[in-house]
Design a protein around this motif. Structure first.
Motif, PDB file in Angstrom:
ATOM      1  N   TYR A 178      44.849  54.622  42.613  1.00 48.33           N
ATOM      2  CA  TYR A 178      44.950  53.202  42.266  1.00 48.33           C
ATOM      3  C   TYR A 178      46.417  52.787  42.320  1.00 48.33           C
ATOM      4  N   PRO A 179      46.740  51.685  43.017  1.00 47.36           N
ATOM      5  CA  PRO A 179      48.161  51.337  43.246  1.00 47.36           C
ATOM      6  C   PRO A 179      48.906  50.835  42.014  1.00 47.36           C
ATOM      7  N   GLN A 180      48.185  50.312  41.022  1.00 45.70           N
ATOM      8  CA  GLN A 180      48.859  49.748  39.850  1.00 45.70           C
ATOM      9  C   GLN A 180      49.206  50.843  38.836  1.00 45.70           C
ATOM     10  N   SER A 181      50.355  50.663  38.187  1.00 44.53           N
ATOM     11  CA  SER A 181      50.784  51.619  37.170  1.00 44.53           C
ATOM     12  C   SER A 181      50.223  51.247  35.804  1.00 44.53           C
ATOM     13  N   ALA A 182      49.924  52.268  35.025  1.00 46.12           N
ATOM     14  CA  ALA A 182      49.431  52.024  33.666  1.00 46.12           C
ATOM     15  C   ALA A 182      50.563  51.712  32.696  1.00 46.12           C
ATOM     16  N   GLU A 183      51.791  52.019  33.069  1.00 49.64           N
ATOM     17  CA  GLU A 183      52.917  51.864  32.147  1.00 49.64           C
ATOM     18  C   GLU A 183      53.826  50.693  32.503  1.00 49.64           C
ATOM     19  N   ALA A 184      53.755  50.220  33.744  1.00 54.57           N
ATOM     20  CA  ALA A 184      54.667  49.154  34.186  1.00 54.57           C
ATOM     21  C   ALA A 184      54.441  47.877  33.380  1.00 54.57           C
ATOM     22  N   ILE A 185      55.541  47.291  32.886  1.00 49.09           N
ATOM     23  CA  ILE A 185      55.489  46.078  32.064  1.00 49.09           C
ATOM     24  C   ILE A 185      56.016  44.894  32.873  1.00 49.09           C
ATOM     25  N   ASP A 186      55.242  43.814  32.850  1.00 48.24           N
ATOM     26  CA  ASP A 186      55.654  42.586  33.530  1.00 48.24           C
ATOM     27  C   ASP A 186      55.177  41.409  32.679  1.00 48.24           C
ATOM     28  N   PHE A 187      56.080  40.861  31.878  1.00 50.54           N
ATOM     29  CA  PHE A 187      55.701  39.796  30.944  1.00 50.54           C
ATOM     30  C   PHE A 187      55.220  38.527  31.651  1.00 50.54           C
ATOM     31  N   SER A 188      55.590  38.360  32.904  1.00 52.38           N
ATOM     32  CA  SER A 188      55.123  37.188  33.649  1.00 52.38           C
ATOM     33  C   SER A 188      53.628  37.266  33.942  1.00 52.38           C
ATOM     34  N   LEU A 189      53.051  38.462  33.817  1.00 48.45           N
ATOM     35  CA  LEU A 189      51.616  38.656  34.056  1.00 48.45           C
ATOM     36  C   LEU A 189      50.848  38.880  32.756  1.00 48.45           C
ATOM     37  N   ALA A 190      51.442  38.589  31.635  1.00 46.89           N
ATOM     38  CA  ALA A 190      50.827  38.896  30.345  1.00 46.89           C
ATOM     39  C   ALA A 190      49.485  38.188  30.171  1.00 46.89           C
ATOM     40  N   SER A 191      48.513  38.940  29.706  1.00 47.61           N
ATOM     41  CA  SER A 191      47.181  38.426  29.341  1.00 47.61           C
ATOM     42  C   SER A 191      46.482  37.693  30.484  1.00 47.61           C
ATOM     43  N   GLN A 192      46.687  38.173  31.698  1.00 47.90           N
ATOM     44  CA  GLN A 192      46.011  37.568  32.842  1.00 47.90           C
ATOM     45  C   GLN A 192      44.541  37.983  32.870  1.00 47.90           C
ATOM     46  N   PRO A 193      43.626  37.074  33.224  1.00 50.43           N
ATOM     47  CA  PRO A 193      42.206  37.449  33.337  1.00 50.43           C
ATOM     48  C   PRO A 193      41.974  38.327  34.559  1.00 50.43           C
ATOM     49  N   PRO A 194      40.804  38.904  34.682  1.00 52.05           N
ATOM     50  CA  PRO A 194      40.506  39.751  35.851  1.00 52.05           C
ATOM     51  C   PRO A 194      40.719  39.006  37.169  1.00 52.05           C
ATOM     52  N   SER A 195      41.277  39.721  38.141  1.00 54.86           N
ATOM     53  CA  SER A 195      41.548  39.148  39.464  1.00 54.86           C
ATOM     54  C   SER A 195      41.416  40.248  40.499  1.00 54.86           C
ATOM     55  N   LEU A 196      41.612  39.903  41.763  1.00 55.76           N
ATOM     56  CA  LEU A 196      41.523  40.913  42.819  1.00 55.76           C
ATOM     57  C   LEU A 196      42.632  41.957  42.680  1.00 55.76           C
ATOM     58  N   ILE A 197      43.808  41.520  42.263  1.00 55.28           N
ATOM     59  CA  ILE A 197      44.931  42.455  42.112  1.00 55.28           C
ATOM     60  C   ILE A 197      44.774  43.290  40.845  1.00 55.28           C
ATOM     61  N   HIS A 198      44.310  42.659  39.778  1.00 51.13           N
ATOM     62  CA  HIS A 198      44.089  43.349  38.502  1.00 51.13           C
ATOM     63  C   HIS A 198      42.619  43.161  38.100  1.00 51.13           C
ATOM     64  N   PRO A 199      41.713  44.014  38.587  1.00 52.23           N
ATOM     65  CA  PRO A 199      40.267  43.821  38.373  1.00 52.23           C
ATOM     66  C   PRO A 199      39.852  43.742  36.910  1.00 52.23           C
ATOM     67  N   PHE A 200      40.574  44.407  36.015  1.00 54.78           N
ATOM     68  CA  PHE A 200      40.264  44.346  34.580  1.00 54.78           C
ATOM     69  C   PHE A 200      41.240  43.441  33.837  1.00 54.78           C
ATOM     70  N   GLY A 201      42.077  42.698  34.565  1.00 54.01           N
ATOM     71  CA  GLY A 201      43.069  41.841  33.935  1.00 54.01           C
ATOM     72  C   GLY A 201      44.276  42.627  33.452  1.00 54.01           C
ATOM     73  N   THR A 202      45.097  41.981  32.643  1.00 51.91           N
ATOM     74  CA  THR A 202      46.293  42.629  32.077  1.00 51.91           C
ATOM     75  C   THR A 202      46.319  42.409  30.574  1.00 51.91           C
ATOM     76  N   ASN A 203      47.138  43.213  29.899  1.00 51.25           N
ATOM     77  CA  ASN A 203      47.267  43.060  28.446  1.00 51.25           C
ATOM     78  C   ASN A 203      48.453  42.156  28.117  1.00 51.25           C
ATOM     79  N   THR A 204      48.841  42.108  26.869  1.00 48.34           N
ATOM     80  CA  THR A 204      49.898  41.185  26.427  1.00 48.34           C
ATOM     81  C   THR A 204      51.281  41.579  26.950  1.00 48.34           C
ATOM     82  N   LEU A 205      51.403  42.792  27.465  1.00 46.10           N
ATOM     83  CA  LEU A 205      52.681  43.220  28.051  1.00 46.10           C
ATOM     84  C   LEU A 205      52.658  43.117  29.572  1.00 46.10           C
TER      85      LEU A 205
END
Length: 281
Positions: A32-59
């Motif tokens: 899977y290309p996405q990292s479990a540890e990488a933090i990007d506040f600009s993507l905080a709490s995003q809903p599920p999408s093609l890039i992030h199928p399960f969405g993102t958390n607050t970080l």
């Protein structure tokens, strides 16, 4: 000669679902290309999408990557706790069932004592009291891992002990045991080569179900804030983090919750299938 028993749909569902989950958590983080540890506040709490199928958390961390990584830890805890509970329970049950008498009574009262204890409050108390010592001794992650496994396994061996004891009592006076005894077999051989193989079926079923119970117990401890630290993404810890964002970002709770639900349900279905297959005709 008995015929093969038909595989129940629930057993097939449980096997396939668990296989997919195990494959995802073992292979997924590697491809899977996405990292479990990488933090990007600009993507905080995003809903599920093609890039992030399960969405993102607050970080801004990818939830799918964290669910897959957390599954490794949660299932490892479950398997390790199961191994501890089954090993100790088998030892207690074998000694009690084979020797009987006063030793049997003492061990069974010891088992009854543990059965009467409130497991969750005591588990929380043990982790609260000894968590810091475990972290200092073994490191932040290894220490709490060992303590969680010890607590879960230490409160879940009693049913295995009773199963093994009952099997030993049912078989120790049978004709084949009398014949082996007459040949001068030592107690260790009687236990390991003649009695224990006759109770493996129920023990395997109990071990399978114990994995699911241990996964659920770890999730409960982490959800209550006394399991793994916040930077370790176990399924229970992810639920603990998500509880303050159920209105604004429900996906943070839905996906780790679904992973726990499907894993435990699949293991229970497999355990039921094994009970049917390994039980008496």
């Amino acid at each position: 000669m008995s015929s093969l028993r038909k595989i129940q749909p629930t057993t097939l569902f449980g096997t396939v679902t668990l296989a997919v989950i195990v494959l995802a958590i073992v292979v997924g983080p590697l491809v899977y290309p996405q990292s479990a540890e990488a933090i990007d506040f600009s993507l905080a709490s995003q809903p599920p999408s093609l890039i992030h199928p399960f969405g993102t958390n607050t970080l801004g961390q990818d939830q799918l990557a964290r669910v897959m990584l957390g599954g490794r830890i949660s299932l490892t805890v479950g398997i390790a706790a199961m191994a501890m509970a089954v090993s100790f329970g088998t030892l207690v049950g074998a000694i009690a069932g084979f020797y009987g008498g006063l030793l049997d009574s003492l061990l069974m009262r010891f088992t009854d004592l543990f059965l009467s204890l409130p497991q969750l409050p005591l588990s929380l108390l043990v982790i609260y009291l000894f968590g810091d010592h475990a972290r200092e001794l073994l490191g932040p992650q290894n220490g709490i891992f060992a303590l969680v496994v010890l607590v879960i396994g230490g409160f879940n061996w009693m049913s295995v002990a009773r199963l093994v004891r009952a099997g030993f009592l049912a078989n120790r006076d049978r004709t084949f045991m009398q014949a082996v005894n007459a040949l001068g077999a030592k107690p260790r051989r009687l236990i390991w080569h003649h009695l224990l193989p006759n109770v493996l079926g129920p023990v395997i079923v109990a071990a399978t179900l114990a994995v699911g119970n241990a996964v659920l117990a770890e999730a409960t401890l982490s959800f209550l804030g006394l399991g793994f630290p916040p930077d370790v993404p176990t399924w229970g810890r992810m639920l603990f983090t998500a509880q303050d964002y159920l209105d604004s970002a429900p996906h943070m709770a839905i996906f780790p919750g679904a992973a726990i639900f499907l894993t435990v349900l699949s293991i229970n279905f497999i355990g039921d299938g094994l009970r049917d297959s390994l039980g008496p005709n």
